[in-house]
Design a protein around this motif. Structure first.
Motif, mmCIF file in Angstrom:
data_model
loop_
_atom_site.group_PDB
_atom_site.id
_atom_site.type_symbol
_atom_site.label_atom_id
_atom_site.label_comp_id
_atom_site.label_asym_id
_atom_site.label_seq_id
_atom_site.Cartn_x
_atom_site.Cartn_y
_atom_site.Cartn_z
ATOM 1 N N THR A 1 0.834 -1.196 0.000
ATOM 2 C CA THR A 1 0.000 0.000 0.000
ATOM 3 C C THR A 1 0.871 1.249 0.000
ATOM 4 N N LEU A 2 0.485 2.209 -0.824
ATOM 5 C CA LEU A 2 1.163 3.496 -0.877
ATOM 6 C C LEU A 2 0.654 4.325 0.303
ATOM 7 N N GLU A 3 1.555 4.658 1.220
ATOM 8 C CA GLU A 3 1.210 5.400 2.438
ATOM 9 C C GLU A 3 1.306 6.901 2.182
ATOM 10 N N ASP A 4 0.204 7.614 2.371
ATOM 11 C CA ASP A 4 0.179 9.064 2.170
ATOM 12 C C ASP A 4 0.803 9.740 3.385
ATOM 13 N N GLY B 1 1.303 13.022 3.383
ATOM 14 C CA GLY B 1 0.814 14.391 3.365
ATOM 15 C C GLY B 1 1.724 15.316 2.577
ATOM 16 N N GLU B 2 1.182 16.455 2.218
ATOM 17 C CA GLU B 2 1.921 17.518 1.537
ATOM 18 C C GLU B 2 2.629 17.061 0.265
ATOM 19 N N GLY B 3 1.968 16.142 -0.470
ATOM 20 C CA GLY B 3 2.488 15.731 -1.764
ATOM 21 C C GLY B 3 3.531 14.639 -1.747
ATOM 22 N N SER C 1 4.329 10.477 -0.640
ATOM 23 C CA SER C 1 3.829 9.174 -0.202
ATOM 24 C C SER C 1 4.957 8.157 -0.351
ATOM 25 N N ARG C 2 4.823 7.011 0.333
ATOM 26 C CA ARG C 2 5.909 6.029 0.274
ATOM 27 C C ARG C 2 5.401 4.606 0.413
ATOM 28 N N LYS C 3 6.257 3.697 -0.077
ATOM 29 C CA LYS C 3 6.081 2.262 0.088
ATOM 30 C C LYS C 3 7.366 1.721 0.703
ATOM 31 N N HIS D 1 7.300 8.747 -3.402
ATOM 32 C CA HIS D 1 6.663 9.477 -4.501
ATOM 33 C C HIS D 1 6.489 10.938 -4.108
ATOM 34 N N GLU E 1 4.968 14.782 -5.468
ATOM 35 C CA GLU E 1 4.281 15.639 -6.412
ATOM 36 C C GLU E 1 5.176 16.854 -6.655
#
Length: 106
Positions: free
Chosen positions: A9-12, A14-16, A18-20, A34, A36
């Motif tokens: 699962t890609l963990e959000d 916040g503020e653009g 996320s990580r796995k 990841h 943005e």
């Protein structure tokens, strides 16, 4: 021994960002991060050695007193306890490798 990206699962964060958390044991860890465009990886330090591979995108990285722009295919080494952070210039993905593993990520 095998970790399938599709099963993580890609963990959000916040503020653009996320990580796995990928494969890991007590001695090492791989993490997919990841960003943005415009997201900021705040300046920080930790006792782990870290290699970062730019899988995609473009980033302005600060490591210690040096700031440079990196893009897909570039790699950075961060020694333990050195302050580092980044600004994402073009949306992208980083692959971070830590030794020892980041217990705070699991």
């Amino acid at each position: 021994m095998f970790v399938y990206n599709k099963d993580i699962t890609l963990e959000d964060l916040g503020e653009g960002i996320s990580r796995k958390v990928l494969a890991h044991n007590d001695n090492m860890m791989a993490v997919e991060v990841h960003f943005e465009s415009g997201a900021v990886g705040a300046l920080h330090s930790h006792p782990h050695e870290q290699l970062t591979y730019v899988l995609s995108g473009k980033f302005e990285f600060t490591i210690g007193d040096e700031t440079k722009v990196v893009e897909a295919g570039d790699t950075m080494y961060k020694e333990p306890n050195i302050e580092h952070g980044c600004v994402c210039l073009e949306a992208g993905v980083l692959i971070d490798n830590f030794t020892p593993m980041r217990k705070d990520f699991v």
